[in-house]
Motif scaffolding. Structure first.
Motif, PDB file in Angstrom:
ATOM      1  N   GLY B 195       0.788  -1.235   0.000  1.00 22.13           N
ATOM      2  CA  GLY B 195       0.000   0.000   0.000  1.00 22.13           C
ATOM      3  C   GLY B 195       0.816   1.279   0.000  1.00 22.13           C
ATOM      4  N   ALA B 196       2.148   1.173  -0.231  1.00 22.20           N
ATOM      5  CA  ALA B 196       2.962   2.399  -0.338  1.00 22.20           C
ATOM      6  C   ALA B 196       3.389   2.561  -1.792  1.00 22.20           C
ATOM      7  N   ARG B 197       3.832   3.752  -2.146  1.00 19.53           N
ATOM      8  CA  ARG B 197       4.293   3.961  -3.523  1.00 19.53           C
ATOM      9  C   ARG B 197       5.489   3.047  -3.765  1.00 19.53           C
ATOM     10  N   PRO B 289      -7.404  12.001   2.740  1.00 17.59           N
ATOM     11  CA  PRO B 289      -8.386  11.097   2.132  1.00 17.59           C
ATOM     12  C   PRO B 289      -8.261  11.035   0.601  1.00 17.59           C
ATOM     13  N   ASP B 290      -7.591  12.035  -0.006  1.00 17.52           N
ATOM     14  CA  ASP B 290      -7.464  12.046  -1.471  1.00 17.52           C
ATOM     15  C   ASP B 290      -6.253  11.260  -1.961  1.00 17.52           C
ATOM     16  N   ASP B 291      -5.494  10.690  -1.042  1.00 16.47           N
ATOM     17  CA  ASP B 291      -4.323   9.898  -1.413  1.00 16.47           C
ATOM     18  C   ASP B 291      -4.679   8.424  -1.176  1.00 16.47           C
ATOM     19  N   SER B 292      -4.566   7.595  -2.203  1.00 15.99           N
ATOM     20  CA  SER B 292      -4.957   6.188  -2.068  1.00 15.99           C
ATOM     21  C   SER B 292      -3.956   5.351  -1.287  1.00 15.99           C
ATOM     22  N   ALA B 293      -2.769   5.913  -1.028  1.00 15.84           N
ATOM     23  CA  ALA B 293      -1.725   5.123  -0.342  1.00 15.84           C
ATOM     24  C   ALA B 293      -2.134   4.794   1.090  1.00 15.84           C
ATOM     25  N   TRP B 294      -1.832   3.556   1.509  1.00 14.44           N
ATOM     26  CA  TRP B 294      -2.066   3.161   2.913  1.00 14.44           C
ATOM     27  C   TRP B 294      -0.934   3.692   3.780  1.00 14.44           C
TER      28      TRP B 294
END
Lengths: 135, 333
Positions: B195-197, B289-294
């Motif tokens: 879930g990270a870049r 909330p606008d960043d999909s990364a966990w």
């Protein structure tokens, strides 16, 4: 050009919405054959994470490309590029309508590029390269 | 000597935290010119002076607690220190925020798969589970050999100071605590991997993070497994290792395993952090909330930090917290 050398670029301050920028780049690669049928694209979540944007933005781009017949998208799996023929419009009226629509978009775009100070030669060169399927 | 270890480590940590990352200063994105300015150096000097004072006060409190046999005071010292430094970080960060630079609006991501977890990491990652499961099986098989009363904690003089009776909770309590800790570590590790870049620039940090987590997981499993098997030792009252070794060995292994992460964090070119400054609360808590990364790269220190704006992270964090509380309640009631 292999899949590994391709880069999706986004400008979050551009007037063009992020999902539209993603569609434009992928469509260009599909049409030019850079991403041939059978290639796989990153999953919606993966691309959204790497770009640092909301996954709905990427999902919308993939959905539109799937509607256009370029992609097969299934939940939780990598999207796959489909074989798609660019069939000409069925009727003369449809062809006219299509030409009108793209003419308007192209004229608007050319005006925007000219207003940005780029030369007519450069615009012609880019249009020619695009029409010939260049990258 | 043992008293000085936690305070010394905390002092070193707080001394370096604000300037560890090359791209940020007090977890704020700044220009290299500002970073080298007299204003920024003055802020850092004041922060480090506070760190020194807090360390001294905390050490004094721990010393008094030790002399007066007040075990609670021993734990309160480092806690007060950490809390005080969190407030100090927040205070000095506010001054740096005036010079914050917006992230680049340009994002470029390769279509290459990026980081893939190597096969040996899966195997090394399984070892801690096998170690705890093995210890649990051995205790079950040798149940008859376990004495009715055995030590589960030792003081700094090496003498047992807490005992447990022969019961399921008493015998397996340490293993349950170990398993609960492993779950937190596994979830953090896998959340970063998946879930990270993980585009090209991030591969090295993910590799280093994997290395560190494998070190931590194995140290936790070995330490907990060793203590859990103590009732089966020929002399259960005797510590499994000398006190200093038991304190320093795990710390040493953990320190070694985080070295690669330290190296990657110090890389001069940075990693192109695209997280907005305003999403970092107090420089350590990321909410977007606008960043999909966990998980995103930490601004303060090394490794990764959860994105608390993500629904999956919120649920996962809640579940982890609940299981930790349930274990603490079960073991201590």
């Amino acid at each position: 050009v292999s899949n590994e050398d391709l880069q999706i670029t986004l400008d979050l301050e551009s007037l063009t919405p992020a999902y539209r920028q993603i569609i434009d780049q992928f469509r260009h690669w599909f049409v030019s054959g850079t991403l041939p049928a059978g290639s796989t694209l990153p999953s919606v979540r993966r691309l959204a994470i790497d770009l640092g944007i909301h996954h709905n933005t990427v999902a919308e781009a993939y959905r539109i490309l799937a509607e256009e017949g370029w992609l097969q998208v299934s939940h939780g799996r990598a999207a796959r590029v489909l074989e798609r023929s660019c069939a000409p419009p069925a009727s003369v009226a449809e062809r006219h309508e299509l030409k009108d629509r793209f003419s308007r978009r192209l004229r608007g775009l050319v005006a925007e590029i000219r207003a940005s100070g780029l030369s007519d030669e450069w615009i012609l060169g880019e249009l020619r390269a695009g029409a010939e399927g260049g990258n | 000597m043992l008293l000085a270890i936690p305070i010394g480590l905390l002092m070193l940590l707080f001394h370096l935290l604000p300037v560890l990352q090359k791209e940020t200063y007090f977890a704020v994105r700044v220009t290299p010119e500002y970073r080298d300015s007299s204003e920024s150096r003055a802020i850092l000097r004041r922060y480090r002076l506070v760190n020194l004072l807090m360390a001294f006060m905390s050490a004094a409190l721990m010393y008094v607690a030790w002399k007066s046999a007040w075990p609670l005071g021993m734990g309160v010292g480092p806690l007060l220190y950490a809390g005080g430094m969190a407030i100090a970080s927040w205070f000095f960060r506010r001054q740096v925020l005036l010079n914050s630079q917006p992230p680049s609006s340009l994002r470029a991501v390769s279509l290459a798969p990026g980081f893939v977890l190597p096969w040996w990491a899966w195997i090394l990652g399984l070892l801690p589970v096998l170690a705890l499961a093995g210890a649990a099986c051995l205790l079950a098989v040798q149940w008859a050999e376990i004495p009715d009363r055995f030590p589960v904690h030792w003081g700094m003089n090496g003498q047992p100071d807490r005992w447990s009776a022969k019961s399921v909770r008493g015998v397996y309590g340490i293993l349950i605590i170990g398993a609960s800790t492993l779950i937190v570590c596994y979830v953090s590790w896998l959340a970063a991997i998946f879930g990270a870049r993980r585009s090209r620039g991030e591969e090295r940090m993910l590799q280093a993070f994997t290395f560190s987590m494998l070190g931590v997981l194995n140290v936790v499993a070995l330490t907990m497994g060793l203590i859990a098997l103590q009732p089966l030792a020929p002399f259960p009252e005797k510590m499994p290792l000398p006190p200093l070794a038991l304190a320093l060995l795990p710390l040493g292994i953990v320190a070694l395993s985080i070295l690669p992460m330290w190296k990657v964090s110090r890389e001069s070119e940075g990693h192109g952090d695209t997280t907005p400054d305003e999403c970092w609360r107090a420089g350590a808590y990321y909410y977007n909330p606008d960043d999909s990364a966990w998980m995103v790269r930490n601004r303060m220190g090394m490794g990764y930090s959860p994105n608390f704006g993500n629904r999956v992270v919120q649920i996962g964090f809640g579940v982890l917290l609940l299981q930790l509380l349930a274990v603490i309640f079960y073991v201590t009631r």
